[in-house]
Design a protein around this motif. Structure first.
Motif, PDB file in Angstrom:
ATOM      1  N   LEU B  57       0.877  -0.942   0.097  1.00  0.00           N
ATOM      2  CA  LEU B  57      -0.084   0.044  -0.089  1.00  0.00           C
ATOM      3  C   LEU B  57       0.606   1.334  -0.003  1.00  0.00           C
ATOM      4  CD1 LEU B  57      -2.791  -1.003   2.496  1.00  0.00           C
ATOM      5  CD2 LEU B  57      -2.889  -0.651  -0.042  1.00  0.00           C
ATOM      6  N   SER B  58       2.241   1.094   0.533  1.00  0.00           N
ATOM      7  CA  SER B  58       2.716   2.575   0.538  1.00  0.00           C
ATOM      8  C   SER B  58       4.005   2.208  -0.663  1.00  0.00           C
ATOM      9  CB  SER B  58       3.738   2.464   1.789  1.00  0.00           C
ATOM     10  OG  SER B  58       4.546   1.328   2.081  1.00  0.00           O
ATOM     11  N   HIS B  60       5.301   3.244  -4.015  1.00  0.00           N
ATOM     12  CA  HIS B  60       4.690   4.446  -4.825  1.00  0.00           C
ATOM     13  C   HIS B  60       4.682   4.019  -6.179  1.00  0.00           C
ATOM     14  CE1 HIS B  60       9.238   4.634  -5.255  1.00  0.00           C
ATOM     15  NE2 HIS B  60       9.012   5.033  -6.354  1.00  0.00           N
ATOM     16  N   HIS B  63       1.446   2.841  -6.682  1.00  0.00           N
ATOM     17  CA  HIS B  63       0.321   3.879  -6.920  1.00  0.00           C
ATOM     18  C   HIS B  63       0.303   4.228  -8.276  1.00  0.00           C
ATOM     19  CE1 HIS B  63       0.666   4.876  -2.370  1.00  0.00           C
ATOM     20  NE2 HIS B  63       0.229   3.457  -2.602  1.00  0.00           N
ATOM     21  N   PHE B  66      -1.528   2.196 -10.215  1.00  0.00           N
ATOM     22  CA  PHE B  66      -2.891   2.256 -10.027  1.00  0.00           C
ATOM     23  C   PHE B  66      -3.350   3.480 -10.854  1.00  0.00           C
ATOM     24  CE2 PHE B  66      -6.476   3.313  -7.174  1.00  0.00           C
ATOM     25  CZ  PHE B  66      -7.008   2.185  -7.452  1.00  0.00           C
ATOM     26  N   GLN B  67      -2.843   4.386 -10.543  1.00  0.00           N
ATOM     27  CA  GLN B  67      -3.413   5.748 -11.345  1.00  0.00           C
ATOM     28  C   GLN B  67      -3.360   5.480 -12.910  1.00  0.00           C
ATOM     29  OE1 GLN B  67      -0.926   8.790  -9.911  1.00  0.00           O
ATOM     30  NE2 GLN B  67      -1.897   8.566  -7.939  1.00  0.00           N
TER      31      GLN B  67
END
Lengths: 368, 290
Positions: B57-58, B60, B63, B66-67
């Motif tokens: 979850l941390s 990057h 992330h 995901f974006q």
């Protein structure tokens, strides 16, 4: 604003769907198109609405030729066998939709929608969507949508056929009331003679794309011009027996001669066909004048509170409509009686010669 | 009557239960098991609790993936659904034209995914590819192996070309199911083509479109084959979508623990997103009340 069809013919490919129909319909009248499936009722309605163009012939409204005018420019409303409403609109918006397209003011729309909704008893359902309604309520909405438009021509294509029979009778009674107060030409297609009789008005009997007879419903029922019309406008179908008039006596096949009485006494000697309605044939003798047939029971069928008895006489199958529920043994011999005063007489070319004098009370009984 | 009296029904349920257990529940539980351990070898494993989840979850890079994934799936839906409906509307309704257009539209669906990748790699090559060299010939530099945007455009084109036909087929089926009388009624009312679409065709297609949107969202969210065949997630990380990133981690680095935790999170995201979509779609088109 009478509507006139002049020699209207519709060919699709090489098939003739409508064959040379001429008809005049008056405003404020209720007209029934009676005929079996594929007899051309829907095709004729589509031509009248302007959804299709006739191959030959003209359609006039108040003397003005509308044959080539598109449906959008005509003043027509239609109700279908399926329950057709805009699925994402509420009942209110559905009923209002023809008025909105006609750019009627909001206050006027509101007044008319509520008036029509009340007439069809759906005023409590105005905020519902079609999917939230029962079949009967959906069809009421569709009828309301057609009525609100106040069109010159209102076409109803077997509107009650997809409803169960209780709802059908209920809505039928209401509709004949509502249409009595209309100035439009109302056309109602049905396959059921009983429905035609219940609705009254005028009846046009259609058969294989042709118009067989047009007149007031009771007139057509009491004086079917041909055996075919008699068959179509009779449920169950009319029974026939061959026979002749000879020496002032009536000889029906397989019976002893009977004296000529009533409407029969005008007949000239010769060969005829005699039509008998299923509800006029009896299993018990009720008067001395009745003619007796010897028949064999083929089949018996119970429907509601009536028994339909199929018997064989002279290689023809007849239907007898018997009140009440009865059991019959197949293959058994039975005597069948008919009052000669109830005979329909057709010549050997299937044309009506003479019909029994009408008895309105008997009609009402048929209608139920 | 005792409801346990007749136990024969259980025998009818057991096969289904076994199939679901073997095909879904056991593999899923294995992944759950991996995701809470650090595995060094078959007999050498340490329980680590939710550490891998915290790490995932941390992360990057995750992330970013995901974006990228959200943007991609959003664009896919925005393009494929309207395009699919449009094509379905223009297809002939009956006759030989209908059969022909159905076969033509369905062709991309019949081609295996790796063949599709190969077709597009060749098609988009700047030197010999038909489209690639045509674009370059117009003076616009285009190279999906070098420029991020070009790679994106290519993956998007592949996805749209491959999967819009599914939307077309579903929308077409939905349109075919509308009784002719609706269109007649609309003509008699004098409704415009737009009104017919807005108030008859679109509401009547709601059911199939809901399924189409869900399927296309799920599928595009799990996209792997197209970017894998094309550039393997590059150039850089520009087409590294969630599943590409996951496979890089699990197979490339053999980090089974973190990859499992990531898989579980991935699965939950898809599940949650589909549920939200489904709930939203159920409400759309029914709330048109006064």
């Amino acid at each position: 604003m009478s509507m006139v069809l002049e020699n209207v013919t519709k060919l699709i490919g090489n098939e003739c769907h409508i064959n040379d129909i001429s008809l005049q319909l008056e405003p404020g009248t209720f007209n029934i198109f009676l005929g079996r499936t594929l007899s051309g009722k829907t095709t004729l309605m589509r031509l009248m609405a302007g959804l299709d163009k006739p191959t030959k012939g003209r359609i006039l409204m108040d003397g003005q030729d509308l044959t080539r005018v598109s449906v959008r420019k005509r003043d027509v409303a239609m109700v279908y066998q399926q329950f057709i409403n805009y699925p994402s609109m509420t009942v209110y918006k559905n009923i209002a939709s023809p008025l909105r397209l006609a750019k009627v003011s909001a206050a006027e729309i509101d007044r008319k929608v509520r008036e029509v909704a009340e007439m069809l008893h759906i005023e409590a359902l105005l905020n519902r969507l079609p999917v939230e309604l029962s079949g009967g309520q959906q069809q009421r909405t569709a009828i309301a949508r057609a009525l609100v438009k106040d069109a010159e021509l209102l076409l109803l294509d077997e509107p009650l056929v997809n409803l169960d029979y209780k709802l059908r009778e209920e809505l039928r009674v209401e509709m004949s009331e509502i249409f009595k107060r209309r100035k439009s030409i109302v056309v109602y297609a049905t396959t059921e003679p009983v429905e035609a009789l219940a609705l009254g008005g005028n009846t046009a009997v259609l058969h294989e794309g042709g118009l067989e007879q047009f007149g007031s419903t009771i007139e057509v029922y009491q004086h079917p011009q041909t055996t075919r019309i008699a068959q179509a406008f009779s449920d169950p179908a009319m029974n026939f027996v061959a026979g002749k008039i000879e020496a002032n006596n009536l000889h029906l096949n397989g019976t002893s001669p009977a004296p000529l009485q009533g409407h029969l006494s005008t007949l000239k000697p010769g060969n005829y066909q005699f039509g008998m309605r299923a509800n006029h044939l009896k299993l018990k003798r009720e008067s001395a004048a009745e003619i007796e047939f010897q028949t064999t029971i083929d089949l018996s069928e119970i429907s509601g509170s009536e028994t339909y008895l199929y018997v064989i006489h002279d290689d023809r199958i007849w239907v007898i409509q018997q009140q009440g529920v009865h059991l019959h043994q197949m293959g058994e011999q039975t005597k069948v009686y008919i009052d000669p005063a109830k005979l329909y007489i057709f010549d050997v070319n299937d044309h009506l010669v003479c019909a029994p004098s009408g008895d309105p009370s008997e009609l009402k009984q048929r209608v139920r | 009557m005792n409801k346990w009296e007749d136990n024969k029904a259980w025998f009818l349920v057991i096969p289904v239960f076994l199939i679901v257990a073997v095909s879904a529940i056991i593999p899923l539980m294995t992944v759950v098991n991996y995701s809470i351990q650090d595995i060094f070898g078959p007999d050498n494993r340490i329980f680590v609790g939710i550490e891998w989840y915290q790490e995932a979850l941390s992360d990057h890079r995750l992330h970013a993936a995901f974006q990228r994934q959200l943007l991609f799936s959003g664009l896919v839906l925005l393009i494929e659904i309207p395009l699919g409906i449009l094509i379905a509307l223009t297809m002939p309704k009956r006759g030989w034209g209908a059969s022909l257009s159905l076969v033509l539209v369905a062709l991309p669906l019949l081609i295996p995914w790796n063949v599709i990748g190969t077709i597009w790699i060749i098609f988009m090559r700047p030197d010999i590819g038909l489209l690639g060299s045509a674009i370059n010939g117009l003076g616009i530099p285009f190279d999906h192996t070098a420029a991020s945007l070009d790679a994106w455009v290519t993956v998007m084109l592949m996805e749209v070309w491959h999967w819009t036909p599914l939307v077309v087929l579903m929308a077409y089926a939905g349109l075919q199911a509308i009784p002719e009388a609706y269109f007649q009624a609309a003509r008699i009312d004098g409704a415009s083509a737009w009104s017919v679409f807005r108030y008859i065709q679109l509401p009547k297609m709601r059911g199939v479109l809901t399924i189409a949107i869900l399927l296309r969202f799920m599928d595009s969210f799990l996209i792997y084959a197209e970017p894998f065949v094309l550039t393997g997630g590059g150039p850089g990380n520009s087409t590294t979508f969630l599943s590409i990133y996951l496979v890089k981690q699990a197979v490339g680095q053999f980090d089974l623990g973190p990859a499992s935790a990531f898989s579980i999170i991935y699965f939950l995201i898809v599940l949650l997103a589909c549920w939200i979509f489904y709930q939203a779609l159920l409400k759309v088109g029914t709330g048109d009340k006064q």
